[in-house]
Write a protein that holds these residues in place. Structure first.
Motif, mmCIF file in Angstrom:
data_model
loop_
_atom_site.group_PDB
_atom_site.id
_atom_site.type_symbol
_atom_site.label_atom_id
_atom_site.label_comp_id
_atom_site.label_asym_id
_atom_site.label_seq_id
_atom_site.Cartn_x
_atom_site.Cartn_y
_atom_site.Cartn_z
ATOM 1 N N PHE A 1 -10.823 -35.034 18.626
ATOM 2 C CA PHE A 1 -9.422 -34.642 18.714
ATOM 3 C C PHE A 1 -8.978 -33.963 17.421
ATOM 4 O O PHE A 1 -9.347 -34.387 16.315
ATOM 5 C CB PHE A 1 -8.537 -35.870 18.955
ATOM 6 C CG PHE A 1 -8.979 -36.718 20.115
ATOM 7 C CD1 PHE A 1 -8.673 -36.342 21.410
ATOM 8 C CD2 PHE A 1 -9.706 -37.881 19.906
ATOM 9 C CE1 PHE A 1 -9.071 -37.133 22.480
ATOM 10 C CE2 PHE A 1 -10.111 -38.665 20.970
ATOM 11 C CZ PHE A 1 -9.800 -38.283 22.266
ATOM 12 N N LYS A 2 -8.158 -32.917 17.568
ATOM 13 C CA LYS A 2 -7.527 -32.329 16.408
ATOM 14 C C LYS A 2 -6.552 -33.343 15.825
ATOM 15 O O LYS A 2 -6.107 -34.276 16.498
ATOM 16 C CB LYS A 2 -6.791 -31.048 16.788
ATOM 17 C CG LYS A 2 -7.699 -29.913 17.209
ATOM 18 C CD LYS A 2 -6.876 -28.683 17.551
ATOM 19 C CE LYS A 2 -7.764 -27.531 17.977
ATOM 20 N NZ LYS A 2 -6.974 -26.330 18.332
ATOM 21 N N GLU B 1 -14.903 -35.210 11.205
ATOM 22 C CA GLU B 1 -15.507 -33.896 10.939
ATOM 23 C C GLU B 1 -14.433 -32.926 10.469
ATOM 24 O O GLU B 1 -13.287 -32.994 10.915
ATOM 25 C CB GLU B 1 -16.173 -33.365 12.210
ATOM 26 C CG GLU B 1 -16.921 -32.064 12.028
ATOM 27 C CD GLU B 1 -17.594 -31.625 13.322
ATOM 28 O OE1 GLU B 1 -17.396 -30.446 13.703
ATOM 29 O OE2 GLU B 1 -18.284 -32.463 13.937
ATOM 30 N N ILE B 2 -14.791 -32.027 9.550
ATOM 31 C CA ILE B 2 -13.890 -30.979 9.084
ATOM 32 C C ILE B 2 -14.578 -29.637 9.291
ATOM 33 O O ILE B 2 -15.707 -29.436 8.829
ATOM 34 C CB ILE B 2 -13.527 -31.149 7.598
ATOM 35 C CG1 ILE B 2 -12.814 -32.495 7.365
ATOM 36 C CG2 ILE B 2 -12.631 -29.998 7.118
ATOM 37 C CD1 ILE B 2 -12.477 -32.764 5.906
ATOM 38 N N ASP B 3 -13.938 -28.727 10.013
ATOM 39 C CA ASP B 3 -14.493 -27.399 10.234
ATOM 40 C C ASP B 3 -14.411 -26.613 8.928
ATOM 41 O O ASP B 3 -13.337 -26.382 8.407
ATOM 42 C CB ASP B 3 -13.697 -26.677 11.333
ATOM 43 C CG ASP B 3 -14.373 -25.382 11.768
ATOM 44 O OD1 ASP B 3 -14.579 -24.520 10.894
ATOM 45 O OD2 ASP B 3 -14.670 -25.239 12.967
ATOM 46 N N ARG C 1 -9.201 -30.563 11.020
ATOM 47 C CA ARG C 1 -9.724 -31.918 10.926
ATOM 48 C C ARG C 1 -9.831 -32.518 12.321
ATOM 49 O O ARG C 1 -8.900 -32.370 13.125
ATOM 50 C CB ARG C 1 -8.812 -32.777 10.031
ATOM 51 C CG ARG C 1 -8.967 -32.470 8.555
ATOM 52 C CD ARG C 1 -7.771 -32.881 7.741
ATOM 53 N NE ARG C 1 -8.069 -32.873 6.322
ATOM 54 C CZ ARG C 1 -8.204 -31.771 5.590
ATOM 55 N NH1 ARG C 1 -8.067 -30.566 6.167
ATOM 56 N NH2 ARG C 1 -8.491 -31.842 4.297
ATOM 57 N N TYR C 2 -10.934 -33.209 12.560
ATOM 58 C CA TYR C 2 -11.179 -33.788 13.877
ATOM 59 C C TYR C 2 -11.449 -35.287 13.741
ATOM 60 O O TYR C 2 -12.112 -35.739 12.800
ATOM 61 C CB TYR C 2 -12.369 -33.107 14.549
ATOM 62 C CG TYR C 2 -12.127 -31.654 14.875
ATOM 63 C CD1 TYR C 2 -11.513 -31.277 16.076
ATOM 64 C CD2 TYR C 2 -12.501 -30.655 13.977
ATOM 65 C CE1 TYR C 2 -11.292 -29.932 16.375
ATOM 66 C CE2 TYR C 2 -12.273 -29.311 14.261
ATOM 67 C CZ TYR C 2 -11.661 -28.968 15.446
ATOM 68 O OH TYR C 2 -11.434 -27.639 15.745
ATOM 69 N N GLN D 1 -12.520 -44.197 15.892
ATOM 70 C CA GLN D 1 -11.831 -44.447 14.631
ATOM 71 C C GLN D 1 -10.500 -45.166 14.822
ATOM 72 O O GLN D 1 -9.896 -45.620 13.854
ATOM 73 C CB GLN D 1 -11.586 -43.123 13.890
ATOM 74 C CG GLN D 1 -12.855 -42.469 13.347
ATOM 75 C CD GLN D 1 -12.542 -41.158 12.645
ATOM 76 O OE1 GLN D 1 -12.233 -40.161 13.298
ATOM 77 N NE2 GLN D 1 -12.619 -41.176 11.326
ATOM 78 N N ILE D 2 -10.048 -45.249 16.078
ATOM 79 C CA ILE D 2 -8.729 -45.836 16.327
ATOM 80 C C ILE D 2 -8.656 -47.310 15.926
ATOM 81 O O ILE D 2 -7.684 -47.718 15.271
ATOM 82 C CB ILE D 2 -8.328 -45.646 17.801
ATOM 83 C CG1 ILE D 2 -8.098 -44.148 18.080
ATOM 84 C CG2 ILE D 2 -7.066 -46.444 18.133
ATOM 85 C CD1 ILE D 2 -7.750 -43.825 19.523
#
Length: 272
Positions: free
Chosen positions: A2-3, A31-33, A39-40, A45-46
């Motif tokens: 998710f963004k 992850e970071i593009d 940022r994803y 992670q919730i």
């Protein structure tokens, strides 16, 4: 994945806070593009984010949250939560005291109370046989708890104490914290010393300046100001040693604070 905006909506945590948690090292994006900087995050992670939010809402600082996350065991967490509860209670009491002082200042500015005048006298104080409890307490407001402790000891050990009691303040200056106070209750016979509870003979004071304070305990400050004026005018006397206080009427025997009666005593010596 998710963004960050989508993750924000799904977790009900603002983008601003997610960026803050990332900067603080609490929760980094999955992850970071590298081209777009997007940022994803992932659903996995919730639960970790929920722990952060739970600790934040419990009053934990970022450093405390990081420490708790590194040691996420039930026994350690319960200890940290109890410590935080004690800290919050202490803060609440401190804020209550600030509020009371603000009210006193407001009452004074609005002129709701007429200035009180205190009559200073001199008398001789004999020595007394007392049951004593001396301790460093957080502040002057904590003295009431110490009196309850002394009373509980007397009841438990069948010590017959007089209704005549007084406090000795051993600090030679006003202390905002770590106050050295000794509670004294007159006794007819001495017993066995037990821990901080001791039987002793107090020192006689040949010259004791004193005044009576009527009304709320907040009036005591004005009494000390009167002592200052009196000592300034009567410069043949010099204050020394430990001051004393006798609460003749207080919360335990008088419901109306306006009827409280406190005697303040300051030992003085006469200059030759």
């Amino acid at each position: 994945m998710f963004k960050i905006g989508e993750f924000s909506k799904l977790t009900q945590v603002s983008v601003r806070m997610l960026r803050y948690y990332e900067k603080a090292g609490l929760l980094k994006p999955a992850e970071i593009d590298h081209f777009t900087g997007y940022r994803y995050y992932t659903a996995s992670q919730i639960p970790f984010l929920n722990k952060i939010v739970y600790l934040r809402d419990s009053g934990f600082t970022v450093a405390e949250i990081a420490s708790a996350l590194d040691n996420w065991r039930e026994d350690i967490l319960l200890t940290k939560l109890e410590e935080k509860k004690q800290e919050i209670r202490a803060n609440i009491e401190a804020e209550k005291k600030k509020l009371a002082k603000l009210q006193m200042a407001e009452d004074g500015l609005l002129g709701q109370k007429e200035p009180l005048h205190y009559q200073i006298g001199i008398k001789s104080i004999p020595s007394y046989s007392v049951l004593s409890l001396r301790r460093i307490i957080p502040d002057y407001y904590a003295e009431g708890d110490l009196w309850m402790e002394l009373a509980a000891f007397a009841r438990k050990n069948n010590v017959e104490v007089s209704s005549e009691t007084f406090s000795i303040y051993h600090d030679l200056e006003y202390k905002e914290s770590d106050v050295d106070v000794e509670l004294c209750a007159l006794v007819k016979t001495s017993g066995k010393n037990t821990g901080p509870f001791t039987y002793r003979i107090t020192e006689a004071v040949p010259l004791m300046a004193y005044t009576m304070v009527y009304g709320e305990f907040s009036n005591i400050a004005g009494a000390f100001a009167s002592f200052a004026d009196w000592l300034q005018k009567n410069d043949q006397y010099q204050m020394y040693g430990s001051s004393r206080q006798i609460v003749h009427r207080g919360p335990w025997n008088e419901d109306n604070p306006e009827q409280y009666l406190v005697e303040i005593q300051i030992p003085v010596s006469e200059l030759v």
